[in-house]
Each structure stands twice: as structure tokens, then as C-alpha cells.
Write an enzyme that holds these catalytic residues in place. Structure first.
Site, PDB file in Angstrom:
ATOM      1  N   HIS A  32       0.833  -1.221   0.000  1.00  0.00           N
ATOM      2  CA  HIS A  32       0.000   0.000   0.000  1.00  0.00           C
ATOM      3  C   HIS A  32       0.862   1.263   0.000  1.00  0.00           C
ATOM      4  O   HIS A  32       0.460   2.301   0.515  1.00  0.00           O
ATOM      5  CB  HIS A  32      -0.975   0.014   1.194  1.00  0.00           C
ATOM      6  CG  HIS A  32      -2.104  -0.969   1.013  1.00  0.00           C
ATOM      7  ND1 HIS A  32      -3.254  -0.657   0.332  1.00  0.00           N
ATOM      8  CD2 HIS A  32      -2.222  -2.258   1.381  1.00  0.00           C
ATOM      9  CE1 HIS A  32      -4.054  -1.719   0.311  1.00  0.00           C
ATOM     10  NE2 HIS A  32      -3.450  -2.710   0.940  1.00  0.00           N
ATOM     11  N   GLU A 156      -6.681  -1.493 -16.107  1.00  0.00           N
ATOM     12  CA  GLU A 156      -7.265  -1.964 -14.836  1.00  0.00           C
ATOM     13  C   GLU A 156      -8.179  -0.877 -14.252  1.00  0.00           C
ATOM     14  O   GLU A 156      -9.282  -1.169 -13.779  1.00  0.00           O
ATOM     15  CB  GLU A 156      -6.121  -2.298 -13.862  1.00  0.00           C
ATOM     16  CG  GLU A 156      -6.548  -2.783 -12.506  1.00  0.00           C
ATOM     17  CD  GLU A 156      -6.723  -4.299 -12.424  1.00  0.00           C
ATOM     18  OE1 GLU A 156      -6.148  -5.025 -13.254  1.00  0.00           O
ATOM     19  OE2 GLU A 156      -7.445  -4.751 -11.519  1.00  0.00           O
ATOM     20  N   ASP A 168       1.832  -3.990  -9.552  1.00  0.00           N
ATOM     21  CA  ASP A 168       1.576  -5.324 -10.109  1.00  0.00           C
ATOM     22  C   ASP A 168       1.975  -5.400 -11.584  1.00  0.00           C
ATOM     23  O   ASP A 168       2.631  -6.346 -12.025  1.00  0.00           O
ATOM     24  CB  ASP A 168       0.092  -5.695  -9.965  1.00  0.00           C
ATOM     25  CG  ASP A 168      -0.375  -5.602  -8.518  1.00  0.00           C
ATOM     26  OD1 ASP A 168       0.482  -5.555  -7.626  1.00  0.00           O
ATOM     27  OD2 ASP A 168      -1.600  -5.576  -8.298  1.00  0.00           O
ATOM     28  N   TYR A 218     -10.044  -0.733  -0.258  1.00  0.00           N
ATOM     29  CA  TYR A 218      -8.849  -0.267  -0.974  1.00  0.00           C
ATOM     30  C   TYR A 218      -9.018   1.206  -1.324  1.00  0.00           C
ATOM     31  O   TYR A 218      -8.135   2.034  -1.075  1.00  0.00           O
ATOM     32  CB  TYR A 218      -8.649  -1.097  -2.249  1.00  0.00           C
ATOM     33  CG  TYR A 218      -7.344  -0.835  -2.966  1.00  0.00           C
ATOM     34  CD1 TYR A 218      -6.186  -1.524  -2.625  1.00  0.00           C
ATOM     35  CD2 TYR A 218      -7.258   0.098  -3.994  1.00  0.00           C
ATOM     36  CE1 TYR A 218      -4.988  -1.290  -3.281  1.00  0.00           C
ATOM     37  CE2 TYR A 218      -6.068   0.343  -4.658  1.00  0.00           C
ATOM     38  CZ  TYR A 218      -4.937  -0.363  -4.300  1.00  0.00           C
ATOM     39  OH  TYR A 218      -3.749  -0.112  -4.950  1.00  0.00           O
TER      40      TYR A 218
HETATM   41  C1  GLA Z   1      -2.971  -4.316  -4.992  1.00  0.00           C
HETATM   42  C2  GLA Z   1      -2.765  -3.195  -6.010  1.00  0.00           C
HETATM   43  C3  GLA Z   1      -1.331  -2.680  -5.975  1.00  0.00           C
HETATM   44  C4  GLA Z   1      -0.913  -2.330  -4.554  1.00  0.00           C
HETATM   45  C5  GLA Z   1      -1.246  -3.460  -3.590  1.00  0.00           C
HETATM   46  C6  GLA Z   1      -0.981  -3.091  -2.159  1.00  0.00           C
HETATM   47  O1  GLA Z   1      -2.213  -5.431  -5.356  1.00  0.00           O
HETATM   48  O2  GLA Z   1      -3.062  -3.651  -7.309  1.00  0.00           O
HETATM   49  O3  GLA Z   1      -1.196  -1.578  -6.837  1.00  0.00           O
HETATM   50  O4  GLA Z   1      -1.498  -1.132  -4.145  1.00  0.00           O
HETATM   51  O5  GLA Z   1      -2.601  -3.871  -3.701  1.00  0.00           O
HETATM   52  O6  GLA Z   1       0.368  -2.908  -1.947  1.00  0.00           O
END
Ligand code: GLA
Length: 390
Positions: A32, A156, A168, A218
Site C-alpha cells: 500500500h 485496470e 503489479d 482499498y
Molecule cells: C494491490 C494493487 C497494488 C498495490 C497493492 C498493495 O495489489 O493492485 O497496486 O497497491 O494492492 O500494496
């Protein structure tokens, strides 16, 4: 696996495809932090999605999702979000290419792989990156890797409607065999660190739960961080994100903060420091110290950032008690998915056995565990077509 996908492609579309792969990811530490312009330390792993694709001479995309055994067709002259969940990851990428004025001629695609869905290993990023990479090759757009990453992230946001950070997609595209990569999510500079863990393994323990809170929480976390930044900005005009915030700044204005926002900010500021320290540990070859930071990261995610869940806490607690685990923490967005553990190689079987038994007893769920190997990011896959005909 890849042969099956190519065979399916040939069966459906009667031609030989180009084949590309894009991996899922783990994140060793730095959770995060990406959308707060902080640091992350991910790696691409040997759970991957394969793409077979070829032009079809028309202006439609014919797609077959191998794992779901579902197919669908879309008019590329009129790309929009679809009711079909999996198709949105593909359409989102096509839409980004078109937005950037690349012509996407009709193509056929079969894709599938072995990244468990909903386990927090970024199967969606792997799909987006895989298609972006494959189309870039197929139509020779010459787009830089980093721009593909940004397109995949935008896909996304706009087609999967998840306001993710960049980690990611970056990890899937930029992974390097046997290395972790530290990304500065503000400057987008990155550095590879050899991940020499000869006597240890990265073990993922999959809770197999995904609490429905995940996506709303989130977005709430993102807002809470923005609230903290807005408040600090009034006092410190140089603050543009939590990256610019120090523990002292937070501490000296603690009473002016909403206590929840305070804890969110404190976690992010501390986690950024942990990533930097953890990288120093790697440089020194001190895996033990590195693992301690993973434990601390989990504590912060559990108590301050509050994105964990009982199942993740249970697994992280059990792992911490196990002699032979260097570090353990929840990984990814939270509220389910996997813990990541650094486990001594000669205790691997015992670890898996004990964790599985404990999880079964507590939750009556059979734990899934994966030993992750660190692999290269998105690439082409050379195919010997003689092995793919039935
Ligand atoms: C998900 C999101 C990432 C990141 C993580 C937490 O995987 O896709 O961009 O924010 O959560 O670290």
C-alpha cells in the site's frame, strides 16, 4: 501448459500464433505504498499467463479464455466495457492502445495459465501485461516497456474499475530471474537486487478467502491517505504525497489528526522506511534482519492500516512461531489472498504440514501453499510447433 494453449489456438483458428507469457508477482515488502509515491519490492514468479495470438485480417478480436473454456468476439471499431468479466482485461488494453493512436487490427487470441485467481498474485495484471506485450510485438508498435506498464495499469482502472497502483503491472513486465526489484513509485526509478536465498524458499500460504470488503476498503485507504496529505500540506507546503512526510511531522501534529487517518499515514511512512532498510539488509546479505521487517510490515498492516483479516493474521502468527521462518506477512491489497513467508529449505515440508493442519483445524479449509520461484518478466515464448499438433 503452453503447448495446450497453442494446440487450442491452432484448432480454433487454423494458423500458427505468436506466443508470449506474463507472470504473476509477489511483493517482499512495501505494501500500500505504491499509490502513495513510495517504495515497493516485488518479483515476478513462476505462475504465469500465456498468450497465443495472430492477426485475423478483419476488425474483430476473437478471444478464448482457456481456463474457463469460454469464448467471445468483439468489434475493435467500437471497444467498450463488457459484461464478460475476463474480457475487460483484454478490452481495456486494446482501448489504451487505441487511445494512444495505435491501430489495433483484428486478431485472435487464446490465453490461460496457472496463476490462481483471487489469491493476490496479480493474475489480472499478468493478463493485461501479457496482451499489451504480445500486441506490441505482433504489430511492431515499438512501445517502451514502461509505457506498456502504464497502459496495463490504466486498463485496470478503466475496464476492471480497480484504482490500483503501478506495482503489479510493473512487476509482471519488469521481473528479473532470481532478483527482486525496488521501484520508487514517485520517480519510477528501479533497481534490481539479487535475491540469494539458497537455504530458504519463498512460500505462499493461500487463505482462499477474499472478503467482500477488499475493493471498497482499498479505495477508502487511498482517500484516507489523501486526507492526511491535504492536512499536512497546509503546514508543510512541500508535501505532495506521504512520501514527503516524516515520522516527526506526524508526531508533532498528532492531536490535529483524525486518529484513523493518523494511523494510516504512520503505517505508510514507516513502511517506506522499512523497504529502504530491507534493501540495505539485502546488500549486507542479512536475511534475518530482512525477515524481521516483514513481520513488522504485517503488524502495521494489521493494526494501523487495517487491511488484514483473521485468516491472514492467523497464518502470519503461526508462521512467526515456527522455528525456520525468517519473515511472514500478508501480501497485496489484503482482506484475503496469501501470506508470503521466507522458510528454511530443510524445514519446508514440516512448515507446510504444520500450517496446513493448523489452518484446517481453525477454519476447516485446506490450505494451499505455493513455493514461488523468481522468474523474468513478460517475454516471447519460442515454440516448437511440431509438438503442438494433435
Ligand atoms: C494491490 C494493487 C497494488 C498495490 C497493492 C498493495 O495489489 O493492485 O497496486 O497497491 O494492492 O500494496
Amino acid at each position: 501448459m503452453v503447448e495446450d494453449i497453442v494446440t487450442k489456438f491452432k484448432e480454433l483458428y487454423k494458423t500458427e500464433p505468436v506466443v508470449a507469457r506474463s507472470p504473476g508477482r509477489v511483493n517482499l515488502i512495501g505494501e500500500h505504498t505504491d499509490y502513495n509515491e513510495g517504495f515497493v519490492l516485488p518479483a515476478a514468479i513462476n505462475k504465469e499467463i500465456y498468450f497465443a495470438l495472430a492477426p485475423n485480417g478483419g476488425s474483430i478480436m476473437r478471444a478464448y479464455a482457456y481456463d474457463l473454456e469460454e469464448s467471445a468476439e468483439f468489434d475493435l471499431n467500437n471497444v467498450q466495457r463488457s459484461e464478460i468479466g475476463w474480457a475487460n482485461y483484454l478490452l481495456g488494453v486494446v482501448a489504451q492502445l487505441q487511445k494512444a493512436n495505435y491501430e489495433v487490427k483484428g486478431f485472435d487470441v487464446v490465453f490461460g495459465g496457472n496463476i490462481p485467481i483471487g489469491a493476490g498474485l496479480s493474475s489480472s495484471a499478468a493478463v493485461e501485461c501479457g496482451l499489451a506485450y504480445a500486441l506490441n510485438y505482433l504489430y511492431a508498435y515499438g512501445i517502451e516497456r514502461f509505457d506498456l506498464v502504464k497502459m496495463a495499469q490504466k486498463a485496470e482502472h478503466e475496464y476492471a474499475l480497480v484504482m490500483c497502483g503501478i506495482m503489479d503491472q510493473f512487476a509482471s513486465m519488469f521481473g528479473k530471474r532470481n532478483h527482486v526489484v525496488k521501484l520508487d513509485c514517485r520517480s519510477l526509478e528501479y533497481q534490481y537486487y539479487p535475491f540469494n536465498i539458497d537455504h530458504y524458499r519463498i512460500v505462499l500460504c493461500d487463505t482462499q478467502v477474499k472478503h467482500s470488503l477488499a475493493s471498497t476498503e482499498y479505495n477508502t485507504r487511498r482517500q484516507e491517505c489523501e486526507t492526511g496529505v491535504a492536512m499536512l500540506q497546509k503546514l508543510y507546503p512541500q508535501v505532495n504525497s506521504l512520501r514527503d512526510v516524516t515520522e516527526q511531522m506526524l508526531e508533532s501534529h498528532k492531536d490535529e489528526f483524525d486518529p484513523v487517518v493518523y494511523r494510516r499515514c504512520r503505517y505508510v511512512v514507516q513502511e517506506n522506511l522499512r523497504v529502504e532498510d530491507a534493501c540495505l539488509d539485502l546488500e549486507r546479505g542479512d536475511l534475518k534482519a530482512f525477515g524481521q521487517k516483514m513481520f513488522a510490515s504485517h503488524q502495521g498492516l494489521q493494526h494501523d492500516y487495517e487491511v488484514s483479516c483473521p485468516e491472514l493474521d492467523f497464518l502470519a502468527d503461526r508462521a512467526r512461531e515456527f522455528d525456520g521462518v525468517l519473515g511472514s506477512r500478508m501480501m497485496g491489497g489484503g482482506f484475503g489472498g496469501c501470506t508470503i513467508n521466507l522458510v528454511q529449505l530443510d524445514k519446508l515440508d514440516e512448515f507446510t504440514r504444520q500450517m496446513t493442519a493448523a489452518y484446517q483445524q481453525q477454519y476447516n479449509i485446506t490450505l494451499k501453499t505455493y513455493v514461488a520461484e523468481i522468474v523474468d518478466g513478460s517475454s516471447l515464448v519460442p515454440i516448437d510447433f511440431s509438438k503442438t499438433s494433435r
